[in-house]
Design a protein around this motif. Structure first.
Motif, PDB file in Angstrom:
ATOM      1  N   VAL A 196       4.988   0.799   1.186  1.00 14.63           N
ATOM      2  CA  VAL A 196       5.243   0.026   2.394  1.00 14.63           C
ATOM      3  C   VAL A 196       4.412  -1.268   2.337  1.00 14.63           C
ATOM      4  O   VAL A 196       3.251  -1.323   1.588  1.00 14.63           O
ATOM      5  CB  VAL A 196       4.702   0.860   3.548  1.00 14.63           C
ATOM      6  CG1 VAL A 196       5.433   2.221   3.659  1.00 14.63           C
ATOM      7  CG2 VAL A 196       3.284   1.203   3.412  1.00 14.63           C
ATOM      8  N   TRP A 197       4.751  -2.350   3.063  1.00 13.87           N
ATOM      9  CA  TRP A 197       4.339  -3.551   3.089  1.00 13.87           C
ATOM     10  C   TRP A 197       4.700  -4.300   4.433  1.00 13.87           C
ATOM     11  O   TRP A 197       5.645  -3.782   5.147  1.00 13.87           O
ATOM     12  CB  TRP A 197       4.438  -4.622   2.049  1.00 13.87           C
ATOM     13  CG  TRP A 197       5.870  -4.680   1.704  1.00 13.87           C
ATOM     14  CD1 TRP A 197       6.797  -6.001   2.057  1.00 13.87           C
ATOM     15  CD2 TRP A 197       7.017  -3.855   1.012  1.00 13.87           C
ATOM     16  NE1 TRP A 197       7.997  -5.724   1.823  1.00 13.87           N
ATOM     17  CE2 TRP A 197       8.075  -4.752   1.199  1.00 13.87           C
ATOM     18  CE3 TRP A 197       6.932  -2.864   0.445  1.00 13.87           C
ATOM     19  CZ2 TRP A 197       9.510  -4.240   0.583  1.00 13.87           C
ATOM     20  CZ3 TRP A 197       8.059  -2.376  -0.042  1.00 13.87           C
ATOM     21  CH2 TRP A 197       9.376  -3.021  -0.038  1.00 13.87           C
ATOM     22  N   LYS A 198       4.063  -5.371   4.769  1.00 16.09           N
ATOM     23  CA  LYS A 198       4.294  -6.084   5.956  1.00 16.09           C
ATOM     24  C   LYS A 198       4.867  -6.980   5.699  1.00 16.09           C
ATOM     25  O   LYS A 198       4.862  -7.740   4.656  1.00 16.09           O
ATOM     26  CB  LYS A 198       3.106  -6.161   6.828  1.00 16.09           C
ATOM     27  CG  LYS A 198       2.422  -4.764   7.468  1.00 16.09           C
ATOM     28  CD  LYS A 198       1.217  -5.146   8.352  1.00 16.09           C
ATOM     29  CE  LYS A 198       0.524  -3.774   8.791  1.00 16.09           C
ATOM     30  NZ  LYS A 198      -0.694  -4.278   9.698  1.00 16.09           N
ATOM     31  N   TYR A 228      10.744  -3.338   4.465  1.00 13.29           N
ATOM     32  CA  TYR A 228       9.466  -3.208   4.109  1.00 13.29           C
ATOM     33  C   TYR A 228       8.844  -1.794   3.857  1.00 13.29           C
ATOM     34  O   TYR A 228       7.798  -1.590   3.973  1.00 13.29           O
ATOM     35  CB  TYR A 228       8.943  -3.364   5.789  1.00 13.29           C
ATOM     36  CG  TYR A 228       9.400  -4.768   6.169  1.00 13.29           C
ATOM     37  CD1 TYR A 228       9.116  -5.943   5.612  1.00 13.29           C
ATOM     38  CD2 TYR A 228      10.572  -4.790   7.110  1.00 13.29           C
ATOM     39  CE1 TYR A 228       9.303  -7.174   6.021  1.00 13.29           C
ATOM     40  CE2 TYR A 228      10.916  -6.020   7.574  1.00 13.29           C
ATOM     41  CZ  TYR A 228      10.425  -7.158   7.098  1.00 13.29           C
ATOM     42  OH  TYR A 228      10.825  -8.450   7.704  1.00 13.29           O
ATOM     43  N   SER A 229       9.598  -0.950   3.203  1.00 14.94           N
ATOM     44  CA  SER A 229       9.454   0.314   2.402  1.00 14.94           C
ATOM     45  C   SER A 229      10.256   0.644   1.484  1.00 14.94           C
ATOM     46  O   SER A 229      11.541   0.389   1.705  1.00 14.94           O
ATOM     47  CB  SER A 229       9.054   1.398   3.558  1.00 14.94           C
ATOM     48  OG  SER A 229      10.332   1.831   4.010  1.00 14.94           O
ATOM     49  N   TYR A 230       9.790   1.268   0.334  1.00 15.12           N
ATOM     50  CA  TYR A 230      10.579   1.432  -0.690  1.00 15.12           C
ATOM     51  C   TYR A 230      10.079   2.993  -1.224  1.00 15.12           C
ATOM     52  O   TYR A 230       8.753   2.977  -1.690  1.00 15.12           O
ATOM     53  CB  TYR A 230      11.101   0.639  -1.803  1.00 15.12           C
ATOM     54  CG  TYR A 230      12.055   0.842  -2.707  1.00 15.12           C
ATOM     55  CD1 TYR A 230      13.331   0.533  -2.259  1.00 15.12           C
ATOM     56  CD2 TYR A 230      11.669   1.317  -4.064  1.00 15.12           C
ATOM     57  CE1 TYR A 230      14.414   0.808  -3.127  1.00 15.12           C
ATOM     58  CE2 TYR A 230      12.798   1.660  -4.783  1.00 15.12           C
ATOM     59  CZ  TYR A 230      14.055   1.219  -4.571  1.00 15.12           C
ATOM     60  OH  TYR A 230      15.075   1.621  -5.455  1.00 15.12           O
ATOM     61  N   PRO A 231      10.938   3.937  -1.666  1.00 11.42           N
ATOM     62  CA  PRO A 231      10.209   5.082  -2.602  1.00 11.42           C
ATOM     63  C   PRO A 231      10.448   4.945  -3.946  1.00 11.42           C
ATOM     64  O   PRO A 231      11.570   4.632  -4.616  1.00 11.42           O
ATOM     65  CB  PRO A 231      11.070   6.337  -1.941  1.00 11.42           C
ATOM     66  CG  PRO A 231      12.272   5.670  -1.460  1.00 11.42           C
ATOM     67  CD  PRO A 231      12.092   4.271  -1.055  1.00 11.42           C
ATOM     68  N   LYS A 291       0.938  -1.152  -0.076  1.00  9.17           N
ATOM     69  CA  LYS A 291       0.182   0.007   0.059  1.00  9.17           C
ATOM     70  C   LYS A 291       0.887   1.234  -0.059  1.00  9.17           C
ATOM     71  O   LYS A 291       2.125   1.044   0.207  1.00  9.17           O
ATOM     72  CB  LYS A 291      -0.871  -0.095   1.312  1.00  9.17           C
ATOM     73  CG  LYS A 291      -0.147  -0.133   2.644  1.00  9.17           C
ATOM     74  CD  LYS A 291      -1.125   0.236   3.724  1.00  9.17           C
ATOM     75  CE  LYS A 291      -0.764   0.050   4.956  1.00  9.17           C
ATOM     76  NZ  LYS A 291      -1.730   0.120   6.108  1.00  9.17           N
ATOM     77  N   LEU A 292       0.273   2.490  -0.219  1.00  8.06           N
ATOM     78  CA  LEU A 292       0.912   3.857  -0.160  1.00  8.06           C
ATOM     79  C   LEU A 292       1.328   4.516   1.148  1.00  8.06           C
ATOM     80  O   LEU A 292       0.251   4.219   2.017  1.00  8.06           O
ATOM     81  CB  LEU A 292       0.273   4.594  -0.927  1.00  8.06           C
ATOM     82  CG  LEU A 292       0.403   4.395  -2.414  1.00  8.06           C
ATOM     83  CD1 LEU A 292      -0.367   5.613  -3.617  1.00  8.06           C
ATOM     84  CD2 LEU A 292       1.788   4.496  -3.080  1.00  8.06           C
ATOM     85  N   ASN A 293       2.131   5.021   1.398  1.00 10.88           N
ATOM     86  CA  ASN A 293       2.432   5.517   2.606  1.00 10.88           C
ATOM     87  C   ASN A 293       2.306   6.829   2.260  1.00 10.88           C
ATOM     88  O   ASN A 293       3.116   7.607   2.008  1.00 10.88           O
ATOM     89  CB  ASN A 293       4.019   5.341   3.285  1.00 10.88           C
ATOM     90  CG  ASN A 293       3.986   6.036   4.438  1.00 10.88           C
ATOM     91  OD1 ASN A 293       3.267   6.484   5.518  1.00 10.88           O
ATOM     92  ND2 ASN A 293       5.336   6.148   5.156  1.00 10.88           N
TER      93      ASN A 293
END
Length: 863
Positions: A516-518, A552-555, A503-505
């Protein structure tokens, strides 16, 4: 013809056939050839016997065709061509092997009811080469129809009689005989298995079972010996009782060294007791029995599970040698030097009934800050108590003792193996007495114990595939627990059952978005995640970005603005990868604050331009005023405003290029030609662009001469005909250098030439001057046109009695392209009627000037 006709040939041998021509002279032996399997046999295999006969030699194999053909070929003979069938002959080959010697001959006489059957059945192995085309006959003393077995029937079984058996094999290629089997008839006997086998449990013997059975045949016929085997109901493998422990001719036996409270399965079989004689019977039916219970011979497997630094959960397994069903546990807990407290935990009837290992929870205990806790547990069954299991829990759960080193794990042959190095033992320190291997899958915990000298072992518990286990190795020092060392591993890895949900942060920008993801739940990972791969696409263009497994997150950057994207994450293990759910988002067309920045920038730029323009106006006001609002002389301050023909103003001293005084004369229009002729000499008006562009202002008195029209001389001089004087009007006067009809003004110097005087003002005309047809306001005076009149004059005032001569304004027309001067009749007021538009147009066409009354000038002026 051909010979032989239908031979029997042995596979692997050479065969020779002969083809002969009889009663014909149409062909010779050179015209004969052989065919096998539609292929012509090479000439090298031929042997010419005579002029009409030829031989062929071939090697017989399993693949050699059954038919061998001889043909004749002679194209020059019409007879052979027409009667081709008479010159074709064939041989039918029957292939096979020589009969092999029968091997492994054996005969058996089975038991029927209480006696040995009189039928003896023999079996043998005929050999590996079998002839399909040749039939082989086997004889066991008599001819038999079977290929590898035969039966001999006696009236009664010949007990104690020596028998001789052999087998003969015969076919068209020869005979073969087996080895002779010579033995007594008892050697061939096979009895039935023992019947009515029973296993009896005796309470006073918890480690043994009594086995009983009934012999299958009377000892008068056959002397028997027995074999016994047994196993527990939880084990798939059998154990045999040594033959030396089993006496002959018995019908019971006691099994010993069994485990108490264990179910066993027993089987018995028999054969002739004579050494080397007879065959073992089949195994009897299963006999099942449980051994009695006994006192537990080993202590419970006591362990603790840490909840936190101040609480532990006591758990235990049944003793390995429980020797019966454990009904309860007695737990004794002592803190430091204080007295111990004992609790009892009862087991239900269902506990321990299954084959799975049961873990019993003994209770939760609190740990004191500065005291060691000593725990003792005893397991109790229906017979007695087990030895005590002891565990020492220090006040600090993780002690300063060195842990095992170099722990590693791997999967092999369906088991999870561990290997480690012993901990370093300090001077005066205790040695490791044993190790505890603990594994936890997040839901259940199990453990096993290893000796102190063990450094490699396999987990003996029941492990599941695709499940992650945390494996810890504890070093125990005389019951005291040391520091553990841990590792995570799988019995077998697989592909994750689901992928991460992305999903988007926050809100996406114009060119970037933060994904972002879990982490995937451990029970669905099915292996170690090696990496994640980020996929995103816009239309048909797809991008992939691999990232480490702890990300667990990437721009996402360098995205296109105002574009819809789809993004998803792929999770990978060593066995494969799986995609997660897709998420759609759209980038912004403008970045947050970008529109406000543009508006603010435009406003600031506009304000700067306005301020700059204001500053320029302030610092350059003189130049702007001079260009846009030039200085115009005030007609009210001019002397011409007070001048009158009757009261001329004081003559000023003539200046250079100054205008002369204006003489007002009365002119008869009928004499205008003569006037013009006279004035031409003293008024040499140049054909000038200034005269063509200027209008009479009429301010301060009447003008002598003026022209409202564009001068013809403009076009002659190449001026732009499109230029007008509506917006820029220059005031001018034409002054004659001499008087009218010989009159000489007193103030005019003799040397003065006719002068053209003009004002440099660019002040536009008034509305009523430019548009005479538009009526003025209430206090305004009206414009009017005078009708055409051959003569007109101006009535002088009473003050001007000395100069009572009539002043007539002269209209001059330019003949031959010159400017014309129009004169307006001077009457006494605006009482005259204003002509209509049609009359004005007519007057202009007839050359009559159209004039307007100007009160401030005291007369009329041409329009």
């Amino acid at each position: 013809m051909v010979v032989p006709q239908s031979p029997v040939v042995e596979i692997g041998s050479n065969f020779t056939a002969t083809c002969m021509l009889i009663n014909t002279s149409e062909a010779t032996a050179d015209d004969l050839y052989w065919i096998s399997s539609r292929s012509v046999i090479p000439k090298e295999q031929y042997t010419k016997i005579s002029g009409s006969a030829v031989n062929v030699t071939i090697t017989i194999t399993r693949d050699t065709p059954q038919w061998l053909l001889c043909k004749c070929r002679k194209p020059s003979s019409p007879y052979i061509t027409i009667h081709e069938g008479k010159f074709v002959h064939g041989i039918l080959l029957r292939k096979g092997y020589h009969p092999e010697k029968p091997e492994n001959l054996s005969c058996v006489a089975i038991q029927e009811k209480d006696l040995i059957s009189p039928n003896i059945t023999c079996v043998w192995e005929p050999g590996i080469y079998r002839s399909q085309d040749l039939k082989t006959k086997y004889t066991l003393c008599v001819e038999a129809k079977q290929n590898n077995s035969a039966q001999i029937t006696f009236q009664i079984f010949p007990n104690h009689v020596e028998l001789d058996f052999w087998v003969e094999a015969e076919n068209m290629l020869g005979k073969a005989e087996s080895e002779h089997l010579i033995a007594e008839a008892d050697w061939f006997v096979k009895t039935n298995p023992p019947s009515d086998v029973k296993a009896i449990s005796e309470k006073q013997f918890p480690t043994s079972l009594l086995i009983k059975w009934i012999r299958p045949i009377a000892k008068e016929y056959v002397t028997l010996m027995y074999q016994i085997r047994y196993r527990s109901n939880r084990s798939p493998s059998w154990r045999n009782v040594p033959p030396v422990d089993i006496a002959k001719e018995i019908e019971s036996f006691r099994l010993q060294e069994l485990q108490p409270d264990t179910v066993y399965v027993i089987q018995v079989r028999c054969k002739s007791a004579r050494e080397g004689y007879g065959y073992w019977s089949s195994w009897s039916a299963n006999a099942t029995a449980r051994t009695p219970e006994d006192i537990p011979k080993s202590e419970p497997d006591l362990w603790r599970i840490s909840r936190n630094e101040r609480e532990v959960l006591l758990v235990c397994k049944d003793p390995v040698l429980s020797n019966g069903k454990i009904r309860s546990f007695n737990t004794s807990v002592r803190r430091g030097k204080a007295s111990s407290s004992t609790t009892s935990v009862n087991r239900s009837d269902s506990d321990g009934s299954s084959s799975k290992i049961v873990i019993t929870i003994l209770g939760l205990i609190d740990l004191p800050k500065r005291e060691t806790v000593y725990v003792e547990v005893v397991a109790i069954n229906s017979v007695g108590k087990s030895p005590k299991a002891r565990l020492e829990i220090p006040c600090v759960l993780l002690t300063e003792r060195s842990p095992a080193e170099g722990l590693k794990s791997w999967s092999q042959s369906g088991q999870l193996w561990l290997e480690w190095q012993p901990p370093k033992v300090t001077a005066g320190g205790d040695a490791v007495t044993e190790y505890v291997v603990e594994w936890d899958d997040g839901l259940q915990i199990d453990w096993q114990r290893e000796r102190g000298n063990t450094t490699r072992t396999a987990i003996r518990g029941s492990l599941e595939k695709f499940k992650r286990y945390t494996i810890s190795v504890y070093s125990l020092y005389s019951g005291s627990i040391g520091t553990p060392v841990s590792v995570e591993d799988f019995l077998e890895q697989g592909v994750p059952s689901e992928g991460p949900s992305v999903k988007l942060n926050g809100t996406p920008g114009t060119h970037e978005a933060q994904l972002v993801w879990k982490e995937i739940p451990q029970d669905k990972q099915h292996g170690f995640i090696t990496n994640y791969t980020i996929f995103y696409s816009a239309g048909t263009e797809e991008h992939a970005i691999p990232v480490p497994n702890d990300t667990y997150s990437y721009p996402l950057r360098s995205l296109s603005s105002d574009t819809k994207y789809e993004a998803w994450i792929s999770a990978s293990t060593i066995r494969g990868s799986v995609n997660g759910t897709k998420h759609s988002f759209s980038t912004l067309k403008y970045a947050p604050g970008e529109i406000e920045g543009i508006v603010v920038g435009v406003c600031l730029g506009f304000l700067f331009i306005v301020l700059l323009a204001v500053l320029i106006c302030i610092y350059k006001r003189d130049i702007i005023k001079k260009n846009f609002w030039p200085q115009i002389p005030n007609p009210g301050n001019s002397s011409i405003g007070t001048w009158s023909p009757d009261f001329p103003s004081k003559a000023d001293t003539p200046k250079e290029n100054a205008p002369a005084d204006v003489s007002v004369v009365e002119v008869d229009l009928l004499d205008r030609k003569s006037v013009f002729e006279e004035d031409k000499a003293c008024l040499p008006l140049k054909k000038d662009k200034y005269l063509s562009e200027e209008h009479s202002s009429g301010i301060g008195g009447s003008s002598c001469m003026s022209s409202p029209r564009q001068s013809v001389s403009d076009s002659d001089e190449g001026g732009d005909s499109s230029e007008t004087t509506a917006s820029t009007v220059q005031y001018s006067s034409v002054v004659a250098c001499s008087g009218y009809k010989g009159q000489t003004p007193s103030s005019l110097p003799k040397t003065q030439q006719p002068t053209f005087f003009r004002s440099e003002s660019t002040q536009p005309l008034l509305d009523f001057e430019e548009n005479p047809d538009i009526p003025r306001q209430e206090n305004s005076r009206q414009f009017g046109r005078l009708p055409r009149n051959p003569s007109f004059r101006h009535s002088p005032t009473s003050e001007d009695s000395s100069n009572s001569a009539d002043v007539n304004q002269l209209e001059m027309e330019d003949r031959g392209g010159m400017e014309s001067l129009s004169f307006c009749p001077v009457e006494e007021g605006p009482q005259q009627t204003i002509p209509t538009e049609e009359s004005q147009s007519s007057d202009w066409q007839q050359g009559v000037p159209v004039c307007s009354y100007m009160p401030q000038l005291g007369g009329y002026r041409p329009q």
